[in-house]
Design a protein around this motif. Structure first.
Motif, PDB file in Angstrom:
ATOM      1  N   GLY A 182      25.548 -15.402 -17.600  1.00  0.00           N
ATOM      2  CA  GLY A 182      26.479 -16.487 -17.305  1.00  0.00           C
ATOM      3  C   GLY A 182      27.906 -16.107 -17.622  1.00  0.00           C
ATOM      4  O   GLY A 182      28.848 -16.582 -16.976  1.00  0.00           O
ATOM      5  N   ILE A 183      28.081 -15.245 -18.621  1.00  0.00           N
ATOM      6  CA  ILE A 183      29.414 -14.794 -19.004  1.00  0.00           C
ATOM      7  C   ILE A 183      29.753 -13.476 -18.315  1.00  0.00           C
ATOM      8  O   ILE A 183      30.884 -13.252 -17.903  1.00  0.00           O
ATOM      9  CB  ILE A 183      29.485 -14.609 -20.537  1.00  0.00           C
ATOM     10  CG1 ILE A 183      29.223 -15.938 -21.227  1.00  0.00           C
ATOM     11  CG2 ILE A 183      30.815 -14.029 -20.974  1.00  0.00           C
ATOM     12  CD1 ILE A 183      29.061 -15.847 -22.718  1.00  0.00           C
ATOM     13  N   LYS A 184      28.746 -12.624 -18.187  1.00  0.00           N
ATOM     14  CA  LYS A 184      28.941 -11.306 -17.578  1.00  0.00           C
ATOM     15  C   LYS A 184      27.895 -11.133 -16.474  1.00  0.00           C
ATOM     16  O   LYS A 184      26.850 -10.524 -16.678  1.00  0.00           O
ATOM     17  CB  LYS A 184      28.818 -10.216 -18.639  1.00  0.00           C
ATOM     18  CG  LYS A 184      29.134  -8.821 -18.140  1.00  0.00           C
ATOM     19  CD  LYS A 184      28.979  -7.794 -19.248  1.00  0.00           C
ATOM     20  CE  LYS A 184      29.274  -6.388 -18.739  1.00  0.00           C
ATOM     21  NZ  LYS A 184      29.076  -5.367 -19.790  1.00  0.00           N
ATOM     22  N   PRO A 185      28.153 -11.647 -15.272  1.00  0.00           N
ATOM     23  CA  PRO A 185      27.135 -11.617 -14.213  1.00  0.00           C
ATOM     24  C   PRO A 185      26.642 -10.215 -13.863  1.00  0.00           C
ATOM     25  O   PRO A 185      25.476 -10.031 -13.517  1.00  0.00           O
ATOM     26  CB  PRO A 185      27.854 -12.260 -13.015  1.00  0.00           C
ATOM     27  CG  PRO A 185      28.937 -13.086 -13.623  1.00  0.00           C
ATOM     28  CD  PRO A 185      29.374 -12.356 -14.841  1.00  0.00           C
ATOM     29  N   LEU A 186      27.517  -9.221 -13.981  1.00  0.00           N
ATOM     30  CA  LEU A 186      27.125  -7.873 -13.574  1.00  0.00           C
ATOM     31  C   LEU A 186      26.134  -7.221 -14.535  1.00  0.00           C
ATOM     32  O   LEU A 186      25.666  -6.108 -14.280  1.00  0.00           O
ATOM     33  CB  LEU A 186      28.368  -6.990 -13.418  1.00  0.00           C
ATOM     34  CG  LEU A 186      29.184  -7.236 -12.141  1.00  0.00           C
ATOM     35  CD1 LEU A 186      30.417  -6.352 -12.097  1.00  0.00           C
ATOM     36  CD2 LEU A 186      28.335  -7.019 -10.894  1.00  0.00           C
ATOM     37  N   MET A 187      25.804  -7.901 -15.630  1.00  0.00           N
ATOM     38  CA  MET A 187      24.703  -7.402 -16.471  1.00  0.00           C
ATOM     39  C   MET A 187      23.430  -7.290 -15.650  1.00  0.00           C
ATOM     40  O   MET A 187      22.571  -6.447 -15.914  1.00  0.00           O
ATOM     41  CB  MET A 187      24.467  -8.339 -17.658  1.00  0.00           C
ATOM     42  CG  MET A 187      25.377  -8.094 -18.840  1.00  0.00           C
ATOM     43  SD  MET A 187      25.011  -6.553 -19.720  1.00  0.00           S
ATOM     44  CE  MET A 187      23.479  -6.985 -20.550  1.00  0.00           C
ATOM     45  N   ALA A 188      23.299  -8.143 -14.620  1.00  0.00           N
ATOM     46  CA  ALA A 188      22.100  -8.119 -13.776  1.00  0.00           C
ATOM     47  C   ALA A 188      22.031  -6.869 -12.911  1.00  0.00           C
ATOM     48  O   ALA A 188      20.967  -6.552 -12.374  1.00  0.00           O
ATOM     49  CB  ALA A 188      22.057  -9.360 -12.892  1.00  0.00           C
ATOM     50  N   ALA A 189      23.155  -6.151 -12.760  1.00  0.00           N
ATOM     51  CA  ALA A 189      23.179  -4.952 -11.925  1.00  0.00           C
ATOM     52  C   ALA A 189      23.181  -3.670 -12.745  1.00  0.00           C
ATOM     53  O   ALA A 189      23.325  -2.585 -12.195  1.00  0.00           O
ATOM     54  CB  ALA A 189      24.400  -4.986 -11.016  1.00  0.00           C
ATOM     55  N   ILE A 190      23.017  -3.790 -14.058  1.00  0.00           N
ATOM     56  CA  ILE A 190      23.005  -2.614 -14.935  1.00  0.00           C
ATOM     57  C   ILE A 190      21.562  -2.198 -15.185  1.00  0.00           C
ATOM     58  O   ILE A 190      20.703  -3.040 -15.448  1.00  0.00           O
ATOM     59  CB  ILE A 190      23.722  -2.919 -16.263  1.00  0.00           C
ATOM     60  CG1 ILE A 190      25.201  -3.199 -15.995  1.00  0.00           C
ATOM     61  CG2 ILE A 190      23.565  -1.770 -17.248  1.00  0.00           C
ATOM     62  CD1 ILE A 190      25.970  -3.647 -17.223  1.00  0.00           C
ATOM     63  N   GLY A 191      21.299  -0.913 -15.090  1.00  0.00           N
ATOM     64  CA  GLY A 191      19.948  -0.415 -15.317  1.00  0.00           C
ATOM     65  C   GLY A 191      19.978   0.993 -15.869  1.00  0.00           C
ATOM     66  O   GLY A 191      21.040   1.578 -16.108  1.00  0.00           O
ATOM     67  N   SER A 192      18.781   1.561 -16.050  1.00  0.00           N
ATOM     68  CA  SER A 192      18.712   2.912 -16.590  1.00  0.00           C
ATOM     69  C   SER A 192      17.394   3.576 -16.217  1.00  0.00           C
ATOM     70  O   SER A 192      16.334   2.931 -16.221  1.00  0.00           O
ATOM     71  CB  SER A 192      18.843   2.888 -18.125  1.00  0.00           C
ATOM     72  OG  SER A 192      18.769   4.193 -18.664  1.00  0.00           O
ATOM     73  N   CYS A 193      17.477   4.861 -15.890  1.00  0.00           N
ATOM     74  CA  CYS A 193      16.273   5.687 -15.835  1.00  0.00           C
ATOM     75  C   CYS A 193      15.805   5.920 -17.268  1.00  0.00           C
ATOM     76  O   CYS A 193      16.577   5.771 -18.214  1.00  0.00           O
ATOM     77  CB  CYS A 193      16.574   7.020 -15.161  1.00  0.00           C
ATOM     78  SG  CYS A 193      17.193   6.871 -13.476  1.00  0.00           S
ATOM     79  N   CYS A 194      14.553   6.306 -17.402  1.00  0.00           N
ATOM     80  CA  CYS A 194      13.999   6.429 -18.751  1.00  0.00           C
ATOM     81  C   CYS A 194      12.921   7.508 -18.754  1.00  0.00           C
ATOM     82  O   CYS A 194      11.871   7.346 -18.138  1.00  0.00           O
ATOM     83  CB  CYS A 194      13.428   5.074 -19.193  1.00  0.00           C
ATOM     84  SG  CYS A 194      12.796   5.069 -20.874  1.00  0.00           S
ATOM     85  N   LEU A 195      13.186   8.608 -19.445  1.00  0.00           N
ATOM     86  CA  LEU A 195      12.237   9.718 -19.574  1.00  0.00           C
ATOM     87  C   LEU A 195      11.883   9.877 -21.045  1.00  0.00           C
ATOM     88  O   LEU A 195      12.775  10.021 -21.893  1.00  0.00           O
ATOM     89  CB  LEU A 195      12.855  11.004 -19.044  1.00  0.00           C
ATOM     90  CG  LEU A 195      12.040  12.298 -19.241  1.00  0.00           C
ATOM     91  CD1 LEU A 195      10.740  12.250 -18.450  1.00  0.00           C
ATOM     92  CD2 LEU A 195      12.873  13.520 -18.839  1.00  0.00           C
ATOM     93  N   VAL A 196      10.596   9.845 -21.347  1.00  0.00           N
ATOM     94  CA  VAL A 196      10.121   9.923 -22.730  1.00  0.00           C
ATOM     95  C   VAL A 196       9.051  10.998 -22.842  1.00  0.00           C
ATOM     96  O   VAL A 196       8.190  11.130 -21.965  1.00  0.00           O
ATOM     97  CB  VAL A 196       9.561   8.557 -23.191  1.00  0.00           C
ATOM     98  CG1 VAL A 196       8.698   8.704 -24.441  1.00  0.00           C
ATOM     99  CG2 VAL A 196      10.698   7.580 -23.444  1.00  0.00           C
ATOM    100  N   GLY A 197       9.118  11.751 -23.922  1.00  0.00           N
ATOM    101  CA  GLY A 197       8.066  12.709 -24.239  1.00  0.00           C
ATOM    102  C   GLY A 197       7.613  12.527 -25.674  1.00  0.00           C
ATOM    103  O   GLY A 197       8.443  12.306 -26.563  1.00  0.00           O
ATOM    104  N   VAL A 198       6.311  12.582 -25.902  1.00  0.00           N
ATOM    105  CA  VAL A 198       5.749  12.470 -27.249  1.00  0.00           C
ATOM    106  C   VAL A 198       4.727  13.590 -27.444  1.00  0.00           C
ATOM    107  O   VAL A 198       3.832  13.765 -26.608  1.00  0.00           O
ATOM    108  CB  VAL A 198       5.064  11.105 -27.477  1.00  0.00           C
ATOM    109  CG1 VAL A 198       4.492  11.034 -28.896  1.00  0.00           C
ATOM    110  CG2 VAL A 198       6.033   9.953 -27.234  1.00  0.00           C
ATOM    111  N   ILE A 199       4.879  14.354 -28.514  1.00  0.00           N
ATOM    112  CA  ILE A 199       3.863  15.346 -28.884  1.00  0.00           C
ATOM    113  C   ILE A 199       3.111  14.788 -30.080  1.00  0.00           C
ATOM    114  O   ILE A 199       3.712  14.500 -31.123  1.00  0.00           O
ATOM    115  CB  ILE A 199       4.484  16.707 -29.230  1.00  0.00           C
ATOM    116  CG1 ILE A 199       5.309  17.240 -28.064  1.00  0.00           C
ATOM    117  CG2 ILE A 199       3.396  17.711 -29.590  1.00  0.00           C
ATOM    118  CD1 ILE A 199       6.020  18.553 -28.360  1.00  0.00           C
TER     119      ILE A 199
END
Length: 583
Positions: free
Chosen positions: A134-151
């Motif tokens: 409501g205050i920052k509408p473009l938060m809805a257009a922010i995203g991220s790829c996500c790569l995770v590795g666990v040994i």
């Protein structure tokens, strides 16, 4: 009698629980040649060693990353944000914690545990978007790829959203190093991804569109899976035509993007030598095979930085310039030459697999110049000194405050003027502030002075949900608001001024001295001294000799033990940084 002494002891001890800060010059003197490059040359983890490097291109870096090392497991996260840093930063703060919580509940790590951690992180970020859009509408257009590795226990788990890549280097039958990509990428440039999207949306002829020579989903975005990008997942987050770049011509009938990761597990074999985790910025400039050959044919120390510099040299060559010239290009403009790039190289020493070899338990976050020993690493080493402090000082005398009082707590009811409540108190370094939430939608944000004044939580410095307890270790003024729309303007905000420790000095009686001016809105450690025996100093160790007696000697002993433990924990880290200079 010793209340101030206990405060000093607690404050001296706090750096052992927090990150050890380093600036980029300390991390790598040669980074003066490229001020946008950060690296960790070589550190140990449970199953070998790792090297870490990041370069910034955007005006505000959108890549966030971390390496968490423990006795039984090693965690790597590479989060390549788009549209802003909010999503990648949120993942950096929450995904690993969700993974630990789910793993503890089930008593194991598995592909399903990784999926649950991704799902919890996605739900948390969408909740943040709902609170702030409501205050920052473009938060809805922010995203991220996500790569995770666990040994964990000899098995490598890889989970991925988007187009970052994990590549393993293995020795083949001909005794040559060979590259194998471990994860599936989710980018519309790949035919199989376009086919998948078309099969999921058979009635949408514009699900993938060629735009300016690039395949894009709905003509907007290249990646088909991500954390965030809420406007392409739920109709409630649709953006109106005032944001033409993200406006959909037709209402969203079903999610276009998903946060369901592709996950794989691989039992590590003796011929598996290392894994490269990197954002897509690296792979734009070199192939998988080129990358593993560079790692295989060069010393381990600084190898992530070597890969990064090779990629940057290639980016410069494509623009018919030298890397030395590219170094002079500032952030923001750099984005025309290359993307933010994150690289983590995990070396696998098979003689360590299945053995409880001692290794530093570290939490390393890329580019933000922080490295810290984990709480587990400190647990045993601090025990003796902690007992000494408890015997002679008792519990730490820091004051605990319930913000707004026990009855009202943290609420937008208007019944409490939080700044009036704070004005009657004097807060010190080490004091604890409890925020009791009256409603599930209330939460806490630490923001800049400007965002505090105008009640705009556009880029919170930190944000917290449910029960919150804050402790501030540095004197200054901190600005706290509730980020729920309308609550800050209804008075749910507080300005907390943290003072340095005050010491009763029976010897020194200073004359009045004006405090140096400080920039408006920035915390200051200085305070005007009045002609009194009470003076304000952060950690006044040198004046302890004036106090005399056994208490002084004991405090110095505790300080020495603290310093010794802290130095030992960081010795390996700083030794590793020195080798970065020669790469």
């Amino acid at each position: 009698m010793f209340s101030w002494l206990a405060r000093i002891a607690c404050t001296c001890w706090k750096p052992l629980r927090r990150y050890a800060r380093m600036n980029k010059d300390e991390v790598d003197d040669s980074s003066l040649e490229d001020p946008l490059l950060w690296c960790r040359s070589l550190d140990r983890h449970s199953y070998g060693e790792f090297s870490f490097a990041v370069v910034q291109a955007n005006e505000v870096i959108e890549d966030h990353s971390q390496v968490e090392t423990g006795r039984d497991a090693t965690f790597v996260g590479v989060y390549d944000g788009h549209g802003g840093p909010d999503a990648s930063r949120f993942i950096n703060d929450h995904l690993f914690l969700h993974l630990m919580r789910h793993a503890q509940e089930k008593g194991t790590i598995s592909e399903d545990i990784l999926r649950s951690a991704f799902s919890s992180t996605e739900d948390g970020f969408l909740t943040l978007v709902r609170r702030t859009c409501g205050i920052k509408p473009l938060m809805a257009a922010i995203g991220s790829c996500c790569l995770v590795g666990v040994i964990w226990r000899g098995t490598l788990y890889v989970a991925n959203l988007g187009d970052s890549r994990a590549v393993i280097g293995s020795i083949g039958r001909s005794n040559k190093i060979a590259a194998e990509q471990l994860n599936r990428e989710h980018n519309a440039s790949m035919e199989e991804v376009r086919q998948e999207l078309r099969s999921l949306h058979p009635d949408d002829s514009h699900i993938v569109v060629m735009k300016h020579g690039v395949w894009r989903i709905k003509g907007i975005i290249q990646v088909s899976r991500s954390i965030g990008d809420a406007y392409l997942k739920r109709p409630e987050f649709s953006l109106d035509p005032t944001f033409p770049r993200f406006h959909l011509s037709e209402p969203l009938g079903r999610p276009v993007l998903t946060a369901e990761p592709s996950v794989c597990a691989r039992v590590l074999q003796p011929n598996d030598k290392f894994v490269i985790f990197a954002s897509d910025g690296l792979w734009e400039h070199m192939t998988n095979q080129e990358a593993v050959e560079i790692v295989h044919n060069n010393p381990r120390a600084g190898i992530a930085k070597r890969l990064l510099k090779t990629a940057l040299s290639e980016a410069a060559r494509k623009r018919e310039m030298r890397y030395d010239d590219l170094k002079k290009v500032g952030k923001g403009v750099r984005r025309f030459f290359h993307d933010d790039i994150t690289i983590v190289v995990i070396f696998i020493d098979h003689d360590l697999l299945g053995k409880n070899q001692p290794a530093p338990e570290l939490s390393v976050r890329g580019f933000i110049d922080t490295v810290g020993p984990s709480i587990m690493a400190l647990r045993n080493t601090v025990a003796v000194s902690f007992i000494i402090m408890m015997i002679f000082f008792g519990a730490c005398s820091a004051t605990v405050y319930t913000v707004g009082g026990d009855l009202e707590g943290w609420t937008d009811s208007g019944a409490v003027d939080y700044n009036e409540w704070a004005s009657s108190k004097k807060f010190y370094v080490g004091d604890e502030f409890i925020f009791n939430y009256k409603h599930e939608y209330d939460f806490v944000m630490i923001v800049t002075q400007a965002d505090y004044d105008y009640c705009i939580p556009s880029l919170p410095l930190s944000h917290y949900g449910t029960f919150t307890a804050l402790t501030f270790d540095i004197p200054g003024t901190y600005y706290v608001i509730c980020g729920e729309p309308g609550h800050c303007k209804a008075g749910q905000k507080i300005k907390i001024k943290i003072n340095a420790l005050e010491i009763e000095d029976p010897v020194v009686s200073p004359s009045p001295s004006p405090s140096p001016s400080s920039p408006s809105g920035s915390p200051t450690n200085a305070k005007a001294m009045s002609p009194s025996s009470k003076i304000t100093r952060p950690l006044p160790v040198l004046n302890l000799v004036m106090v005399g007696g056994a208490a002084t000697a004991l405090l110095m002993l505790v300080a020495w033990v603290s310093h010794f433990i802290y130095s030992r924990l960081n010795e390996s880290m700083f030794q590793a940084e020195k080798s970065c200079q020669v790469v």
